[in-house]
Design a protein around this motif. Structure first.
Motif, PDB file in Angstrom:
ATOM      1  N   PHE A  51       0.805  -1.226   0.000  1.00 13.35           N
ATOM      2  CA  PHE A  51       0.000   0.000   0.000  1.00 13.35           C
ATOM      3  C   PHE A  51       0.839   1.277   0.000  1.00 13.35           C
ATOM      4  N   GLY A  52       2.147   1.158   0.243  1.00 18.92           N
ATOM      5  CA  GLY A  52       2.989   2.346   0.284  1.00 18.92           C
ATOM      6  C   GLY A  52       3.517   2.604   1.681  1.00 18.92           C
ATOM      7  N   ARG A  53       4.659   3.281   1.747  1.00 22.41           N
ATOM      8  CA  ARG A  53       5.285   3.573   3.043  1.00 22.41           C
ATOM      9  C   ARG A  53       4.528   4.663   3.807  1.00 22.41           C
ATOM     10  N   LYS A  54       4.163   5.716   3.097  1.00 25.55           N
ATOM     11  CA  LYS A  54       3.573   6.881   3.770  1.00 25.55           C
ATOM     12  C   LYS A  54       2.280   6.571   4.501  1.00 25.55           C
ATOM     13  N   PRO A  55       1.275   5.923   3.881  1.00 23.16           N
ATOM     14  CA  PRO A  55       0.029   5.670   4.620  1.00 23.16           C
ATOM     15  C   PRO A  55       0.220   4.775   5.826  1.00 23.16           C
ATOM     16  N   VAL A  56       1.116   3.790   5.734  1.00 26.64           N
ATOM     17  CA  VAL A  56       1.331   2.896   6.873  1.00 26.64           C
ATOM     18  C   VAL A  56       2.019   3.644   8.014  1.00 26.64           C
ATOM     19  N   ILE A  57       2.977   4.513   7.688  1.00 23.45           N
ATOM     20  CA  ILE A  57       3.647   5.291   8.730  1.00 23.45           C
ATOM     21  C   ILE A  57       2.680   6.241   9.418  1.00 23.45           C
ATOM     22  N   LEU A  58       1.858   6.940   8.659  1.00 20.73           N
ATOM     23  CA  LEU A  58       0.889   7.866   9.260  1.00 20.73           C
ATOM     24  C   LEU A  58      -0.129   7.122  10.111  1.00 20.73           C
ATOM     25  N   LEU A 113       5.740  14.606   3.510  1.00 16.79           N
ATOM     26  CA  LEU A 113       6.457  13.346   3.315  1.00 16.79           C
ATOM     27  C   LEU A 113       6.120  12.760   1.952  1.00 16.79           C
ATOM     28  N   LYS A 114       7.150  12.428   1.174  1.00 15.08           N
ATOM     29  CA  LYS A 114       6.960  11.870  -0.158  1.00 15.08           C
ATOM     30  C   LYS A 114       7.048  10.351  -0.119  1.00 15.08           C
ATOM     31  N   GLU A 115       6.181   9.724  -0.876  1.00 12.75           N
ATOM     32  CA  GLU A 115       6.187   8.266  -0.988  1.00 12.75           C
ATOM     33  C   GLU A 115       7.470   7.811  -1.682  1.00 12.75           C
ATOM     34  N   ASP A 150      -0.742  12.567  -4.729  1.00 14.43           N
ATOM     35  CA  ASP A 150      -0.775  12.636  -3.266  1.00 14.43           C
ATOM     36  C   ASP A 150      -1.417  13.961  -2.870  1.00 14.43           C
ATOM     37  N   TYR A 151      -2.659  13.893  -2.354  1.00 16.61           N
ATOM     38  CA  TYR A 151      -3.385  15.121  -2.025  1.00 16.61           C
ATOM     39  C   TYR A 151      -2.769  15.824  -0.814  1.00 16.61           C
ATOM     40  N   GLY A 152      -2.062  15.083   0.031  1.00 18.59           N
ATOM     41  CA  GLY A 152      -1.358  15.722   1.139  1.00 18.59           C
ATOM     42  C   GLY A 152      -0.247  16.626   0.637  1.00 18.59           C
ATOM     43  N   LEU A 153       0.537  16.136  -0.321  1.00 14.92           N
ATOM     44  CA  LEU A 153       1.601  16.953  -0.903  1.00 14.92           C
ATOM     45  C   LEU A 153       1.034  18.146  -1.658  1.00 14.92           C
ATOM     46  N   VAL A 154      -0.110  17.939  -2.341  1.00 19.16           N
ATOM     47  CA  VAL A 154      -0.751  19.045  -3.047  1.00 19.16           C
ATOM     48  C   VAL A 154      -1.156  20.143  -2.067  1.00 19.16           C
ATOM     49  N   LEU A 155      -1.763  19.732  -0.943  1.00 22.19           N
ATOM     50  CA  LEU A 155      -2.158  20.708   0.071  1.00 22.19           C
ATOM     51  C   LEU A 155      -0.934  21.382   0.684  1.00 22.19           C
ATOM     52  N   GLY A 156       0.111  20.608   0.936  1.00 24.33           N
ATOM     53  CA  GLY A 156       1.327  21.184   1.487  1.00 24.33           C
ATOM     54  C   GLY A 156       1.954  22.190   0.550  1.00 24.33           C
ATOM     55  N   MET A 184      12.401   3.370   4.035  1.00 25.16           N
ATOM     56  CA  MET A 184      12.317   4.635   3.313  1.00 25.16           C
ATOM     57  C   MET A 184      13.695   5.281   3.175  1.00 25.16           C
ATOM     58  N   VAL A 185      14.486   5.232   4.252  1.00 20.72           N
ATOM     59  CA  VAL A 185      15.837   5.798   4.184  1.00 20.72           C
ATOM     60  C   VAL A 185      16.654   5.070   3.123  1.00 20.72           C
ATOM     61  N   ALA A 186      16.523   3.743   3.081  1.00 18.00           N
ATOM     62  CA  ALA A 186      17.264   2.962   2.087  1.00 18.00           C
ATOM     63  C   ALA A 186      16.835   3.309   0.672  1.00 18.00           C
ATOM     64  N   GLU A 187      15.539   3.557   0.470  1.00 14.48           N
ATOM     65  CA  GLU A 187      15.051   3.887  -0.867  1.00 14.48           C
ATOM     66  C   GLU A 187      15.422   5.307  -1.279  1.00 14.48           C
ATOM     67  N   MET A 188      15.509   6.206  -0.311  1.00 14.30           N
ATOM     68  CA  MET A 188      15.878   7.578  -0.630  1.00 14.30           C
ATOM     69  C   MET A 188      17.374   7.737  -0.857  1.00 14.30           C
ATOM     70  N   VAL A 189      18.168   6.883  -0.190  1.00 14.40           N
ATOM     71  CA  VAL A 189      19.628   6.999  -0.275  1.00 14.40           C
ATOM     72  C   VAL A 189      20.196   5.639  -0.694  1.00 14.40           C
ATOM     73  N   PRO A 190      20.117   5.282  -1.978  1.00 13.43           N
ATOM     74  CA  PRO A 190      20.658   3.995  -2.418  1.00 13.43           C
ATOM     75  C   PRO A 190      22.175   3.995  -2.551  1.00 13.43           C
ATOM     76  N   GLU A 191      22.800   5.175  -2.590  1.00 16.16           N
ATOM     77  CA  GLU A 191      24.255   5.240  -2.760  1.00 16.16           C
ATOM     78  C   GLU A 191      24.949   4.756  -1.490  1.00 16.16           C
ATOM     79  N   ARG A 192      25.823   3.783  -1.624  1.00 15.49           N
ATOM     80  CA  ARG A 192      26.464   3.173  -0.465  1.00 15.49           C
ATOM     81  C   ARG A 192      27.334   4.151   0.297  1.00 15.49           C
TER      82      ARG A 192
END
Length: 507
Positions: free
Chosen positions: A41-48, A170-172, A182-188, A90-98
């Motif tokens: 379902f995605g990282r963001k909805p589960v975290i929220l 927060l971006k997915e 993402d309507y949250g990002l649109v509102l933000g 999420m950190v791993a997906e945002m920063v794949p560079e070792r």
């Protein structure tokens, strides 16, 4: 709070351990399902959702007036929140560079350290406010009825701030969900665009695909360019993607890292629970005592907090904890990233895995040191243990992330890691607690510390069977797709090399 709900004083320690075990057990049971849910379902909805549930059950904990509701609220908190593993994903997906992973994975433990320093201080100051601050809260019947509600209400406000920030900004990061609206990002974006200082210029990509270069014909090659573009978009459709399985989650390297992770969590949590008991245990007279046969047979502690006429040791140990927490923040952010980058994550992990059992073996003998050096020796051992923990947990997380066979199982794998860690955190204190009672009855305080040393030594064995992989990006099937795309659009790639590649290298 355990004592407030009616538990006798001599059973408080036992029920504190039970409550901690309940939370860890519930986290263990649900960490994998939450990780799998984040893969679907995605990282963001589960975290929220996890943050919202944590807020609700923290309030329920603060309003508890019986042991049953207290345990139930803590159990539900463990069941309904699997955010630790998902945030690591999420950190791993945002920063794949070792080369950037050590600094990226040091941020979350740094925030945790800051919270562990200031959280208990605020909680202790705000608990029982009607008794501690009668001039401010003495007339409040609500706070007299619920003496532990105020700190949890304050934490709920912080949760609301965190949930709102996550919803708006927060971006997915899940690959097949991050392009959805993402309507949250649109509102933000609407909120920040209305603030003058929050206006941002649109980001322009450095890579501009014009589809032709100075040697291209203006008319004749247009059809070829369109066909190449269509080929670029349809390669992935032509090649069906292999569905991830549990074998991808439990690869041989992942299993080794999970074993090391669980054992490390077990002995680290066991040390954290055993040290305060050791410091609080009554002192023992060594000279002329027939029950003492140095250097191994003795059953005395530091006696910290037992005598109000001698508060010096208690104050000093409290100061040690605060000072170590502050030093730990600097180690986390300023020492660990460059050390891991220079020597390698796996090498750092091997070194600290050897140091752990040495610290555990030396700790009980600090009670035999006389004078001011005794407290200083405890400080050094506590600092050494904290430094090893600061290095070991991010190293283990990085190695576990890079061992993932595919990006599709990354959330599930981190959920498994959270479950394994929870099992260790639940069993470690129980084992050393039983060994402490066993050793004290026989006059050997070193027995629980010996058991802890064995735990630490055993946890070092799987570390030396681990090897560093190229990272989850290198194992993902998209690499094969990229190769096919490159073969079918060689002319476009030549142009990209001259434009985008030169731009990025200059940066």
């Amino acid at each position: 709070m355990i004592e407030y709900v009616g538990v006798p004083q001599h059973e408080v320690a036992k029920w504190v351990g039970i409550v901690s075990a309940v939370v860890a057990s519930c986290q263990c049971a649900m960490a994998i399902p939450w990780g799998t849910a984040s893969d679907r379902f995605g990282r963001k909805p589960v975290i929220l959702f996890g943050l919202t549930c944590t807020m609700i059950f923290s309030l329920a904990f603060g309003f508890s007036r019986s042991l049953l509701t207290l345990i139930l609220s803590r159990a539900l908190l463990g069941f309904m929140n699997g955010n630790v593993g998902i945030i690591r994903t999420m950190v791993a997906e945002m920063v794949p560079e070792r080369e950037l992973q050590p600094r990226a994975f040091s941020i979350m433990p740094l925030v945790w350290t800051i919270g562990s320093i200031f959280g208990p201080a605020f909680g202790g100051a705000l608990a029982r406010p009607a008794e501690k601050h009668p001039e401010l809260f003495g007339d409040s019947e609500f706070l007299k009825k619920y003496p532990f509600a105020l700190p949890n209400i304050l934490s709920a406000m912080l949760f609301i701030l965190g949930i709102s920030t996550g919803f708006l900004f927060l971006k997915e990061t899940l690959a097949n969900k991050k392009d959805q609206r993402d309507y949250g990002l649109v509102l933000g974006e609407m909120l920040t665009s209305s603030i003058p200082c929050g206006r941002r210029r649109p980001i322009r990509s450095a890579k501009i695909d014009l589809g032709f270069d100075e040697t291209s014909a203006l008319l004749g090659d247009e059809e070829d360019r369109v066909s190449r573009k269509q080929a670029r978009m349809t390669v992935k459709e032509r090649k069906p993607k292999k569905k991830a399985s549990w074998a991808d989650v439990f690869s041989p390297q992942s299993n080794l890292i999970l074993l090391a992770y669980g054992l490390m969590a077990m002995h680290c949590m066991a040390f954290d629970s055993l040290l305060p008991v050791f410091l609080h245990y009554p002192e023992q007279e060594f000279e002329g005592n027939p029950d003492v046969k140095l250097p191994f047979k003795f059953a005395g502690g530091f006696g910290v907090g037992r005598s109000f006429s001698k508060p010096t040791d208690s104050q000093m140990i409290g100061m040690f904890y605060t000072l170590i927490g502050i030093i730990g923040m600097f180690i986390q952010f300023l020492v660990f990233p460059p050390a891991a980058k220079r020597y390698g994550v796996l090498f750092c992990f091997k070194v600290v895995s050897i140091i752990f059992p040495i610290i555990y073996a030396l700790t009980p003998f600090t009670v035999l040191i006389e004078g001011p050096l005794r407290n200083f020796s405890v400080f050094l051992l506590m600092l050494g243990k904290l430094a090893c923990g600061i290095f070991s947990f991010p190293c283990c997380t990085i190695l576990l992330t890079n061992s993932a066979a595919t990006l599709e199982v990354l959330g599930t794998l981190n959920g498994v890691g959270t479950s394994v860690s929870a099992v260790g955190r639940a069993t470690g204190p129980a084992i050393v607690g039983a060994m402490f009672s066993f050793g004290i009855k026989r006059g050997y305080l070193i027995i629980p510390w010996g058991a802890l040393t064995i735990m630490g030594a055993l946890s070092a064995f799987p570390v030396f069977w681990i090897f560093e992989t190229d990272g989850f990006m290198g194992n993902d099937e998209d690499d094969d797709d990229d190769d096919e795309i490159a073969d079918e659009s060689e002319d476009n790639d030549d142009f990209d090399d001259r434009t985008y590649g030169a731009t990025t290298r200059s940066k």
